[in-house]
Scaffold this motif. Structure first.
Motif, PDB file in Angstrom:
ATOM      1  N   ASN A 200      69.029   0.410  25.177  1.00 19.22           N
ATOM      2  CA  ASN A 200      67.650   0.223  25.669  1.00 19.22           C
ATOM      3  C   ASN A 200      67.168  -1.185  25.392  1.00 19.22           C
ATOM      4  OD1 ASN A 200      67.120   2.720  26.731  1.00 19.22           O
ATOM      5  ND2 ASN A 200      65.980   3.495  24.978  1.00 19.22           N
TER       6      ASN A 200
ATOM      7  N   LEU B  12      68.787  -3.637  27.663  1.00 18.27           N
ATOM      8  CA  LEU B  12      68.186  -3.660  29.002  1.00 18.27           C
ATOM      9  C   LEU B  12      66.843  -4.386  29.010  1.00 18.27           C
ATOM     10  CD1 LEU B  12      69.065  -0.109  30.349  1.00 18.27           C
ATOM     11  CD2 LEU B  12      69.926  -2.293  31.167  1.00 18.27           C
TER      12      LEU B  12
ATOM     13  N   PRO C 282      76.981   4.144  16.237  1.00 13.56           N
ATOM     14  CA  PRO C 282      77.333   5.056  15.143  1.00 13.56           C
ATOM     15  C   PRO C 282      76.928   6.506  15.427  1.00 13.56           C
ATOM     16  CG  PRO C 282      75.512   3.593  14.515  1.00 13.56           C
ATOM     17  CD  PRO C 282      76.025   3.105  15.812  1.00 13.56           C
ATOM     18  N   VAL C 283      75.837   6.693  16.127  1.00 15.18           N
ATOM     19  CA  VAL C 283      75.458   8.026  16.614  1.00 15.18           C
ATOM     20  C   VAL C 283      74.894   7.845  18.016  1.00 15.18           C
ATOM     21  CG1 VAL C 283      74.925   9.133  14.392  1.00 15.18           C
ATOM     22  CG2 VAL C 283      73.168   7.822  15.550  1.00 15.18           C
TER      23      VAL C 283
ATOM     24  N   ILE D   6      71.950   4.737  22.318  1.00 13.15           N
ATOM     25  CA  ILE D   6      70.935   4.615  23.368  1.00 13.15           C
ATOM     26  C   ILE D   6      69.856   3.615  22.968  1.00 13.15           C
ATOM     27  CG2 ILE D   6      69.164   5.874  24.655  1.00 13.15           C
ATOM     28  CD1 ILE D   6      70.919   8.345  24.495  1.00 13.15           C
ATOM     29  N   ALA D   7      69.479   3.620  21.683  1.00  6.03           N
ATOM     30  CA  ALA D   7      68.460   2.666  21.218  1.00  6.03           C
ATOM     31  C   ALA D   7      68.931   1.237  21.476  1.00  6.03           C
ATOM     32  CB  ALA D   7      68.180   2.870  19.727  1.00  6.03           C
TER      33      ALA D   7
ATOM     34  N   TYR E 214      58.507  -3.308  19.728  1.00  6.44           N
ATOM     35  CA  TYR E 214      59.353  -2.159  19.393  1.00  6.44           C
ATOM     36  C   TYR E 214      60.696  -2.601  18.802  1.00  6.44           C
ATOM     37  CZ  TYR E 214      61.798   2.226  19.432  1.00  6.44           C
ATOM     38  OH  TYR E 214      62.489   3.325  19.020  1.00  6.44           O
TER      39      TYR E 214
ATOM     40  N   LYS F   4      60.324  -3.348  15.210  1.00  5.25           N
ATOM     41  CA  LYS F   4      60.107  -2.127  14.415  1.00  5.25           C
ATOM     42  C   LYS F   4      61.446  -1.428  14.187  1.00  5.25           C
ATOM     43  CE  LYS F   4      57.376   2.126  14.141  1.00  5.25           C
ATOM     44  NZ  LYS F   4      58.301   2.608  13.145  1.00  5.25           N
ATOM     45  N   TRP F   5      62.241  -1.369  15.259  1.00  3.24           N
ATOM     46  CA  TRP F   5      63.544  -0.699  15.172  1.00  3.24           C
ATOM     47  C   TRP F   5      64.463  -1.403  14.164  1.00  3.24           C
ATOM     48  CZ3 TRP F   5      68.542  -2.360  16.479  1.00  3.24           C
ATOM     49  CH2 TRP F   5      69.521  -1.346  16.496  1.00  3.24           C
TER      50      TRP F   5
ATOM     51  N   GLU G 236      72.162   8.690  19.426  1.00  4.43           N
ATOM     52  CA  GLU G 236      70.777   8.263  19.529  1.00  4.43           C
ATOM     53  C   GLU G 236      70.633   6.749  19.337  1.00  4.43           C
ATOM     54  OE1 GLU G 236      71.907  10.806  17.804  1.00  4.43           O
ATOM     55  OE2 GLU G 236      70.764  12.604  18.291  1.00  4.43           O
ATOM     56  N   GLN G 237      71.435   6.189  18.415  1.00  2.00           N
ATOM     57  CA  GLN G 237      71.336   4.747  18.160  1.00  2.00           C
ATOM     58  C   GLN G 237      72.081   3.958  19.238  1.00  2.00           C
ATOM     59  OE1 GLN G 237      69.296   3.360  16.091  1.00  2.00           O
ATOM     60  NE2 GLN G 237      68.638   5.415  15.522  1.00  2.00           N
TER      61      GLN G 237
ATOM     62  N   ARG H   3      66.100   0.887   5.586  1.00  2.00           N
ATOM     63  CA  ARG H   3      66.957   2.055   5.336  1.00  2.00           C
ATOM     64  C   ARG H   3      68.277   1.656   4.703  1.00  2.00           C
ATOM     65  NH1 ARG H   3      65.389   6.657   7.769  1.00  2.00           N
ATOM     66  NH2 ARG H   3      63.784   6.378   9.353  1.00  2.00           N
TER      67      ARG H   3
ATOM     68  N   ASP I  16      63.100  -1.220  10.534  1.00  2.00           N
ATOM     69  CA  ASP I  16      63.324   0.082   9.889  1.00  2.00           C
ATOM     70  C   ASP I  16      64.739   0.179   9.332  1.00  2.00           C
ATOM     71  OD1 ASP I  16      60.790   0.838  10.411  1.00  2.00           O
ATOM     72  OD2 ASP I  16      61.263   2.335  11.941  1.00  2.00           O
ATOM     73  N   TRP I  17      65.699  -0.335  10.097  1.00  9.70           N
ATOM     74  CA  TRP I  17      67.085  -0.280   9.637  1.00  9.70           C
ATOM     75  C   TRP I  17      67.332  -1.201   8.448  1.00  9.70           C
ATOM     76  CZ3 TRP I  17      70.335   3.412   9.981  1.00  9.70           C
ATOM     77  CH2 TRP I  17      70.301   4.275  11.095  1.00  9.70           C
TER      78      TRP I  17
END
Lengths: 252, 93
Positions: free
Chosen positions: A43, A46, A33-34, A39-40, A136, A139-140, A36-37, A147, A143-144
């Motif tokens: 990541n 991977l 969607p953006v 890439i998140a 991590y 947490k990611w 930055e996400q 949100r 958080d979503w």
């Protein structure tokens, strides 16, 4: 089933879980969607593929049939894949991907925490190496959950829909079969009953905060761990294995 | 997501070094900006600490003032410590 056969299957299940979810997340690459996400998510993909490699390499050593990690990933058919059904479910919209990820992340974290005290040194070492990454991940996705659950009316509705759809695959996370029981008896594997209790407590607490509901589990889809999959896995493997199947032995 | 503000990201690469500007990104709030920065700017072991600040809080110098601000430093070579003879024992200067 011998102990050795059980351990191999147990290891392949862990490998396939990481590999298939990693592949699914990889499908978001370029479609997030953006930026930055995007890439998140890649990541996390991977991280998971790295974990899958560790398990596949160990499986190759256990089986001692001259196979490599690539043979397991690229040359097995759906019936020989043992991942949980939840993880092969399509990405859907962002809410589906987040809920799938969150359900698994909480499970994965609790599972690896227990696996760190496995009597099998290699599995314990892989668990220890993976736990920081998974801390991590949860947490990611957590958080979503918060949100989007406690976001707008529309985001809440989309999240709740995704939860209701994917919840039918959650029961399988905690189902134990012959392989699990043998591994628990040997102090190698993880007893899933306490994990289920802890998972339910954490998710319910988090969902309440996020204004979401975890439906009562009355029934679950199952079979992935034994090799019986939904139609989706075949498509994933067709995509993933195309190159090795078409040009056997192709290398960089 | 189009109305997500822009954030400036500063990364400290090693203990004892300064945080250095790494770039900018979009995020809904500070918490998400830290996570996004972690994913975008520290994937290759670049950092041990992250600062984020919303770009609108950065006051920048005006490009038109460039002459008045920076040109006077041009002809003051004595401000560079190049007129000292360094003893041989002194390394890393």
């Amino acid at each position: 089933m011998t102990k050795k056969e059980a351990l191999l299957k147990y290891t392949l299940r862990l490998a396939d879980n990481a590999s298939i979810l990693g592949h699914r997340l990889g499908e978001w690459c370029g479609h997030g969607p953006v930026l930055e996400q995007d890439i998140a998510m890649t990541n996390i993909a991977l991280d998971l593929i790295g974990q899958a490699r560790n398990y596949y390499q160990y499986a190759a050593k256990l089986e001692a049939a001259g196979k490599t990690e690539d043979d397991y990933a690229y040359l097995r058919d759906p019936l020989d894949y043992y991942n949980l059904l939840l993880l092969e479910q399509p990405n859907g919209n962002f809410a589906h991907s987040i809920v799938r990820q969150y359900f698994f992340d909480i499970f994965h974290y609790l599972f690896l925490t227990a696996l760190m005290s496995s009597k099998d040194k290699q599995l314990a070492a892989i668990a220890e190496k993976s736990i920081k990454e998974v801390t991590y991940h949860k947490k990611w996705s957590g958080d979503w959950i918060l949100r989007l659950g406690d976001g707008t009316e529309l985001s809440n509705e989309k999240m709740q829909t995704a939860i209701n759809v994917l919840q039918t695959y959650v029961g399988e996370l905690f189902l134990m079969d012959e392989v699990d029981e043998m591994m628990v008896k040997e102090n190698i594997g993880v007893d899933l009953a306490p994990i289920k209790e802890e998972w339910t407590r954490i998710v319910q607490e988090h969902f309440t905060e996020a204004k979401l509901k975890l439906p009562d589990a009355t029934w679950t889809q199952k079979g992935g761990k034994q090799g019986y999959h939904s139609e989706h896995l075949g498509y994933i493997l067709a995509d993933m294995q195309y190159l090795q199947r078409t040009y056997p032995g192709a290398v960089w | 997501m189009k109305d997500w503000p822009l954030w400036e990201v500063f990364i400290r690469s090693k203990q004892g070094l300064n945080h250095i500007h790494a770039g900018s990104l979009h995020a809904a709030d500070a918490e998400m900006a830290i996570e996004n920065a972690r994913d975008v700017y520290t994937r290759r072991n670049e950092g041990i600490s992250i600062w984020v600040v919303e770009s609108k809080h950065v006051k920048a110098s005006n490009p038109e003032d460039q002459g008045a601000l920076f040109d006077p430093a041009d002809n003051k070579i004595y401000r560079h410590p190049t007129f000292y003879v360094l003893p041989d024992e002194l390394k890393h200067m």
